[in-house]
Design a protein around this motif. Sequence first.
Motif, PDB file in Angstrom:
ATOM      1  N   SER A 155      35.235  68.903 -20.621  1.00 18.96           N
ATOM      2  CA  SER A 155      35.794  68.388 -19.367  1.00 18.96           C
ATOM      3  C   SER A 155      35.034  67.128 -18.991  1.00 18.96           C
ATOM      4  N   CYS A 156      35.582  66.365 -18.045  1.00 17.13           N
ATOM      5  CA  CYS A 156      35.049  65.025 -17.788  1.00 17.13           C
ATOM      6  C   CYS A 156      33.882  64.989 -16.812  1.00 17.13           C
ATOM      7  N   SER A 157      33.769  65.984 -15.955  1.00 16.41           N
ATOM      8  CA  SER A 157      32.724  66.114 -14.917  1.00 16.41           C
ATOM      9  C   SER A 157      32.954  65.214 -13.712  1.00 16.41           C
ATOM     10  N   ASN A 158      33.940  64.321 -13.752  1.00 14.15           N
ATOM     11  CA  ASN A 158      34.079  63.325 -12.682  1.00 14.15           C
ATOM     12  C   ASN A 158      35.342  63.441 -11.851  1.00 14.15           C
ATOM     13  N   CYS A 159      36.370  64.124 -12.348  1.00  8.81           N
ATOM     14  CA  CYS A 159      37.647  64.165 -11.631  1.00  8.81           C
ATOM     15  C   CYS A 159      37.550  65.111 -10.424  1.00  8.81           C
ATOM     16  N   PRO A 160      38.557  65.112  -9.558  1.00  9.92           N
ATOM     17  CA  PRO A 160      38.495  65.979  -8.372  1.00  9.92           C
ATOM     18  C   PRO A 160      38.313  67.453  -8.680  1.00  9.92           C
ATOM     19  N   ARG A 161      38.928  67.977  -9.733  1.00  6.88           N
ATOM     20  CA  ARG A 161      38.802  69.401 -10.044  1.00  6.88           C
ATOM     21  C   ARG A 161      37.430  69.711 -10.632  1.00  6.88           C
ATOM     22  N   CYS A 162      36.931  68.864 -11.498  1.00  7.96           N
ATOM     23  CA  CYS A 162      35.573  69.070 -12.008  1.00  7.96           C
ATOM     24  C   CYS A 162      34.555  69.017 -10.872  1.00  7.96           C
TER      25      CYS A 162
END
Length: 366
Positions: free
Chosen positions: A89-96
């Motif tokens: 996962s990216c760690s930066n998006c709203p869900r992360c």
Amino acid sequence: MQIKAAVVQEVGAPFTLTDVELGEPGPDEVLVKIAGVGVCHTDLAVKEGHLPFPLPGVLGHEGAGTVVAAGTAVTEVAVGDQVAISFNSCSNCPRCAVGEPAYCHNFLEYNFGGVRPDGSSGLSAGGTELGGNFFGQSSLATHALAHERNVVKLPAGVPVDIAGPLGCGIQTGAGAVMNSLDVQPGSSVVVTGAGAVGLSAVLAAVVRDASHIIAVDLQEGRRKLALELGATHAIDPTAGELAEQIRAIVPAGVDYAIDTTAVGPVVEQLLAAVAMRGKVGLIGVPADPQAVFTVGLLQPQLVGMTIRGIVEGDADPKTFIPYLLDLHRQGRFPFDKLITKYPFDQINEAVEAQHRGDALKVVLTP
């Protein structure tokens, strides 16, 4: 470095053990020597062209092993640590940002794109770049590059060779019960499909002290295993209308229903078996991405039903995998009973055994 990997050359082709060049770990990556890697339905769905991924490529997303090299920016694990590898996962998006990495806005790119975030795959054979970075790992190999973001350090004493399936299939089934639907003590649960994911859901329902735990499967052996693992009932769906069989056990309908089959008529029967204010969780991967099931617009309103799509059991692997391992240590989550080990060079035979039902969850040991 040169490694052995199970390469899929084209859609529908068998796995081919191949000498592959693996690049050095980037700043946020680790190089893991694989001790065991699970074969998941998602690997096979990609192999058969049901999900996107660039081929030729290396699949595998339930790896576990020992860190043998680490990038300069890695701080959470070190060389010598044993780890399980989960989805990326990216760690930066709203869900992360709110601790929901299973719904990362970049999930498809980070797990099915075939390349690292910098555009490289890290894998090549005969001078040809291969699709890699599958679920941030491509671990159907003797070694895999993974990201600090998607490795989980294992406590001492964990059997590392069988820990890999915790990174996807097992956490998906268990998380559906514990996270997504939040099954409550004394409630009723039905699980359609008693494969590794479905039986992980059964194990989790036992942990949650559900009063009725109903497993549904075509195979007698799987129904028997479900009962051994704590299911209170096991249903053969060919023995009669499924909804009627479920309501014969729980006349008011079940509080929670989990489908792992992705078969439209099965889902429709589950909807007919749900109690007032019941919850339905969908975690199966359909062979046909356009597969549908039918539900009348009035039915969910009349019963206050919740229908929930579930990815990776709504789990944050960094916390959920250690939780499941602690339950296993206590003897309350015996996921090892689901696993059959095969040598890595017997990967195609292992896949066939899993398809026939001779093995529930295959783990390959290089």
